[in-house]
Scaffold this motif. Structure first.
Motif, PDB file in Angstrom:
ATOM      1  N   ALA A  19       0.828  -1.213   0.000  1.00  0.00           N
ATOM      2  CA  ALA A  19       0.000   0.000   0.000  1.00  0.00           C
ATOM      3  C   ALA A  19       0.858   1.257   0.000  1.00  0.00           C
ATOM      4  O   ALA A  19       0.517   2.261  -0.648  1.00  0.00           O
ATOM      5  N   VAL A  20       1.983   1.226   0.721  1.00  0.00           N
ATOM      6  CA  VAL A  20       2.896   2.376   0.740  1.00  0.00           C
ATOM      7  C   VAL A  20       3.428   2.657  -0.658  1.00  0.00           C
ATOM      8  O   VAL A  20       3.472   3.809  -1.117  1.00  0.00           O
ATOM      9  N   ILE A  21       3.819   1.604  -1.375  1.00  0.00           N
ATOM     10  CA  ILE A  21       4.329   1.783  -2.735  1.00  0.00           C
ATOM     11  C   ILE A  21       3.244   2.330  -3.650  1.00  0.00           C
ATOM     12  O   ILE A  21       3.505   3.186  -4.509  1.00  0.00           O
ATOM     13  N   ALA A  22       2.012   1.853  -3.474  1.00  0.00           N
ATOM     14  CA  ALA A  22       0.916   2.354  -4.301  1.00  0.00           C
ATOM     15  C   ALA A  22       0.703   3.846  -4.075  1.00  0.00           C
ATOM     16  O   ALA A  22       0.498   4.614  -5.029  1.00  0.00           O
ATOM     17  N   ARG A  23       0.776   4.290  -2.812  1.00  0.00           N
ATOM     18  CA  ARG A  23       0.607   5.720  -2.523  1.00  0.00           C
ATOM     19  C   ARG A  23       1.776   6.528  -3.091  1.00  0.00           C
ATOM     20  O   ARG A  23       1.576   7.615  -3.643  1.00  0.00           O
ATOM     21  N   GLN A  24       2.985   5.980  -2.975  1.00  0.00           N
ATOM     22  CA  GLN A  24       4.143   6.671  -3.528  1.00  0.00           C
ATOM     23  C   GLN A  24       4.021   6.786  -5.045  1.00  0.00           C
ATOM     24  O   GLN A  24       4.331   7.824  -5.632  1.00  0.00           O
ATOM     25  N   GLY A  25       3.556   5.722  -5.680  1.00  0.00           N
ATOM     26  CA  GLY A  25       3.359   5.743  -7.126  1.00  0.00           C
ATOM     27  C   GLY A  25       2.351   6.790  -7.556  1.00  0.00           C
ATOM     28  O   GLY A  25       2.547   7.491  -8.554  1.00  0.00           O
ATOM     29  N   ALA A  26       1.265   6.933  -6.781  1.00  0.00           N
ATOM     30  CA  ALA A  26       0.255   7.939  -7.106  1.00  0.00           C
ATOM     31  C   ALA A  26       0.832   9.342  -6.997  1.00  0.00           C
ATOM     32  O   ALA A  26       0.569  10.209  -7.840  1.00  0.00           O
ATOM     33  N   ASP A  27       1.648   9.575  -5.966  1.00  0.00           N
ATOM     34  CA  ASP A  27       2.271  10.890  -5.800  1.00  0.00           C
ATOM     35  C   ASP A  27       3.263  11.175  -6.923  1.00  0.00           C
ATOM     36  O   ASP A  27       3.363  12.305  -7.414  1.00  0.00           O
ATOM     37  N   LEU A  28       4.005  10.162  -7.345  1.00  0.00           N
ATOM     38  CA  LEU A  28       4.957  10.339  -8.440  1.00  0.00           C
ATOM     39  C   LEU A  28       4.231  10.654  -9.749  1.00  0.00           C
ATOM     40  O   LEU A  28       4.658  11.526 -10.518  1.00  0.00           O
ATOM     41  N   MET A  29       3.137   9.958  -9.995  1.00  0.00           N
ATOM     42  CA  MET A  29       2.398  10.197 -11.237  1.00  0.00           C
ATOM     43  C   MET A  29       1.814  11.611 -11.278  1.00  0.00           C
ATOM     44  O   MET A  29       1.710  12.214 -12.342  1.00  0.00           O
ATOM     45  N   GLU A  30       1.439  12.156 -10.114  1.00  0.00           N
ATOM     46  CA  GLU A  30       0.925  13.526 -10.075  1.00  0.00           C
ATOM     47  C   GLU A  30       1.956  14.530 -10.578  1.00  0.00           C
ATOM     48  O   GLU A  30       1.607  15.592 -11.096  1.00  0.00           O
ATOM     49  N   LEU A  31       3.242  14.190 -10.419  1.00  0.00           N
ATOM     50  CA  LEU A  31       4.313  15.060 -10.899  1.00  0.00           C
ATOM     51  C   LEU A  31       4.714  14.735 -12.335  1.00  0.00           C
ATOM     52  O   LEU A  31       5.653  15.328 -12.869  1.00  0.00           O
ATOM     53  N   GLY A  32       4.016  13.778 -12.956  1.00  0.00           N
ATOM     54  CA  GLY A  32       4.349  13.397 -14.318  1.00  0.00           C
ATOM     55  C   GLY A  32       5.467  12.381 -14.413  1.00  0.00           C
ATOM     56  O   GLY A  32       6.012  12.147 -15.500  1.00  0.00           O
ATOM     57  N   GLU A  33       5.796  11.741 -13.291  1.00  0.00           N
ATOM     58  CA  GLU A  33       6.876  10.759 -13.275  1.00  0.00           C
ATOM     59  C   GLU A  33       6.392   9.429 -13.842  1.00  0.00           C
ATOM     60  O   GLU A  33       5.277   8.981 -13.573  1.00  0.00           O
ATOM     61  N   ARG A  34       7.235   8.807 -14.635  1.00  0.00           N
ATOM     62  CA  ARG A  34       6.916   7.475 -15.157  1.00  0.00           C
ATOM     63  C   ARG A  34       7.119   6.431 -14.063  1.00  0.00           C
ATOM     64  O   ARG A  34       8.136   6.432 -13.370  1.00  0.00           O
TER      65      ARG A  34
END
Length: 395
Positions: A110-125
């Motif tokens: 779940a932590v990785i999923a939240r981190q991934g969502a935050d990264l995608m908000e910045l346009g990160e692949r």
């Protein structure tokens, strides 16, 4: 002693700037100031990169950053590293590589999923990975790894090599073994520094001295030392890194997202070095500023590393060491002008993020010193958030 005031000395076409601390942040600041025509002198109590910059894993990673301003600034800093490569500044020093986040519990998934969502908000692949997909990309992972995520656009640069390169290009004067005893003040303005060799006058002083920044800036009660113990193995391969990128535990992300003051922990990172060796870390021991390693901590890190990547059992440990990272009470670096002393600027408290953030911090501090528009928004890092920061030193 009557100290010379810059207003009473001959006008210099180029501002004279003293930087206290020749780590990666000080070196980056010197680079940008020198490029803008300033006369820069760096003073270090020991030698360049002898502190946290020389005891780091070299990660230029957006994947590992705390969501919010730190993650956004890391994106901008990584772009600057790429520009440096294109300009020939970091050619052969910085290289791109992915970061692999891994989870061993459902909570960490779940932590990785939240981190991934935050990264995608910045346009990160990002690329979420199941256990089997992660095994395909990183063969040899243990069965306890449930899932993970690849962040393909991260990078790596060894801190001491970055420092060396920036100092060479900046042509700044570097004074080794020159501790700063106190600031030189005139009419409540910083006009230089006092060293065992005498007073050195400047138009501005930048303090980027890690834990040594506290007494000079009034930050003693704000800065927090954290020791990190690390392990180096022998070579697993003679032909470059043994893995495509570092393996970063979601536990590390969880610790950064929580930011509990005074918390100590171990958070596993398995970093494949270009030499074919592995760097394994790291503890996060709040309040410790010694450089000793201990059997209990090293054993715990090795047990965790073997469970995640059993192939490490073939390697020998050839060295253990500890570095001291300097954090702050609120978990954010301190970057900006001193709130009550004109002529003084601060760049400290990066903890484990100095290697990544140094281009952005160096550029921003250089802009502040020169009175130019600040090209990166570091306003949230302003030292004024901690109040007036009274100094205990004499003038």
């Amino acid at each position: 002693m009557v100290l010379p005031d810059p207003a009473d000395t001959p006008v210099h076409a180029a501002p004279r700037v003293i930087i206290v601390g020749a780590g990666i942040v000080g070196a980056a600041t010197a680079f940008f100031l020198s490029r803008a025509g300033a006369q820069v002198t760096l003073l270090d109590a020991k030698v360049p990169a002898s502190g946290a910059s020389g005891a780091s894993d070299g990660a230029v990673s957006v994947a590992s950053k705390r969501p919010g301003p730190m993650m956004a600034l890391a994106c901008e800093a990584r772009t600057l590293y790429r520009q440096w490569v294109a300009q020939g500044v970091m050619d052969g020093t910085y290289h791109a590589r992915p970061t692999y986040l891994f989870a061993r519990t459902e909570e960490e998934v779940a932590v990785i999923a939240r981190q991934g969502a935050d990264l995608m908000e910045l346009g990160e692949r990002i690329l979420p990975l199941t256990h089997d997909e992660l095994m395909q990309r990183v063969p040899g992972l243990g069965q306890h790894v449930l899932a993970g995520m690849k962040v393909p656009d991260d990078g790596h640069a060894l801190g001491y090599r970055v420092v060396d390169r920036l100092l060479q290009i900046s042509a700044a004067q570097v004074l080794r073994h020159t501790p700063v005893q106190r600031l030189a003040l005139s009419d409540n303005r910083v006009v230089g520094v006092v060293t065992p060799q005498g007073t050195r006058v400047a138009d501005a002083v930048v303090v980027a001295a890690g834990l040594g920044s506290g007494a000079l800036t009034g930050l003693d009660d704000v800065l927090i030392p954290r020791k990190g113990q690390l392990i180096v193995t022998d070579r697993a391969t003679l032909n470059g890194a043994a893995l495509p990128g570092p393996l970063l535990s979601a536990g590390y992300l969880a610790a950064k997202r929580r930011m509990v003051l005074g918390q100590s922990s171990t958070s596993l990172v398995i970093d494949p070095l270009v030499t074919g060796q592995f760097l394994i870390g790291s503890s996060r021991e709040t309040g410790f500023s010694d450089r000793q390693t201990d059997v209990l901590t090293v054993s715990k890190l090795l047990r965790e590393a073997l469970a995640v990547y059993p192939a490490l059992a073939r390697q020998r440990v050839i060295r253990t060491f500890a570095g001291i990272r300097i954090g702050t009470r609120d978990g954010l670096p301190i970057v900006g002008p001193h709130p009550s002393l004109p002529g003084l600027f601060i760049a400290t408290g990066m903890e484990g993020d100095g290697i990544c953030l140094s281009p952005v911090v160096g550029a921003a501090v250089a802009d502040m010193v020169l009175g130019n528009p600040v090209r990166y928004d570091v306003s949230v890092l302003n030292p004024a958030r901690f109040g007036a920061l009274p100094l205990s030193q004499g003038s």
